[in-house]
Design an enzyme around this catalytic site. Sequence first.
Site, PDB file in Angstrom:
ATOM      1  N   SER A  95     -11.747  -3.346   5.958  1.00  0.00           N
ATOM      2  CA  SER A  95     -10.624  -2.516   6.383  1.00  0.00           C
ATOM      3  C   SER A  95      -9.335  -3.159   5.927  1.00  0.00           C
ATOM      4  CB  SER A  95     -10.627  -2.391   7.908  1.00  0.00           C
ATOM      5  OG  SER A  95      -9.448  -1.798   8.368  1.00  0.00           O
ATOM      6  N   CYS A  96      -8.960  -2.929   4.685  1.00  0.00           N
ATOM      7  CA  CYS A  96      -7.858  -3.686   4.103  1.00  0.00           C
ATOM      8  C   CYS A  96      -6.504  -3.021   4.287  1.00  0.00           C
ATOM      9  CB  CYS A  96      -8.103  -3.909   2.614  1.00  0.00           C
ATOM     10  SG  CYS A  96      -8.075  -2.395   1.641  1.00  0.00           S
ATOM     11  N   GLY A  97      -6.459  -1.742   4.649  1.00  0.00           N
ATOM     12  CA  GLY A  97      -5.188  -1.085   4.846  1.00  0.00           C
ATOM     13  C   GLY A  97      -4.536  -0.603   3.566  1.00  0.00           C
TER      14      GLY A  97
END
Length: 265
Positions: free
Chosen positions: A106-108
């Site tokens: 979940s790196c954004g």
Amino acid sequence: MIERQRFTRIEPDGTSASITRAIVPEHPVAIEVNGLGYAVMMATPADLDDFVTGFALSERIVADAAEIAALDLFEAPLGWIARLAVPPERAAALAARVRTRASDSSCGLCGMDNLEAVHRALPRVPSATIDFTAIFLALGDMRAHQPLNAATGAAHAAMLCDSNGAVRLAREDVGRHNAFDKLIGAMAREGLGWDGGFALLSSRCSYELVEKAALSACPTLVTVSAATDLALARASAAGLTLVSLARSDAILFPPAPDAVLSEPL
């Protein structure tokens, strides 16, 4: 469930032995929002309620955990499915960020379609007074809150530490971003705030971890490894105190902006 596998251990002198080791779980988690497929994340399937809640907050799908009307989890033959229900006005803004590929964490950043989106404004976080003794105390207690990593040697941790350095809450995952999302989600679901404390992460600090910290109103972010230039710049813009290379013998506090030197690699 953690599985164990058999390996052959080879020493530098050529001797070998058969051993078994625990293997960290890494499974796909498909996230749907109001029936719309949004992302497929690779994560450790523990504390998934916390993970999906934190993911929704970090991705700005919702501004508050209370906006999540429902969160349902289903185990499928090939992984997990998480179904979120959010207000229609929130769902309407998601079309531009629908993802069409699997992401490793979940790196954004996945799904953004322009460079300006990377530099979107972050909220200013509350000011913080740094107690370096508290940071060293938390670092000394860190391993005691990493059972998954102790068993597998392949998991990251994110911890909520109080102003005295006591670890109040911890989450682990194969991905460093996921571990932080799990922590943020757990805090939101349990009604916990930072309350003058700090986040401690067992990883390097890159842009997206600063983003998650700022969006959760975290005043101080401490990471075991170094920070990137963009992480430092974004932390400064958000008023986030960023402590990196935090080890038992020393920690690295960022210099004032005018003290930063540029050197060729």
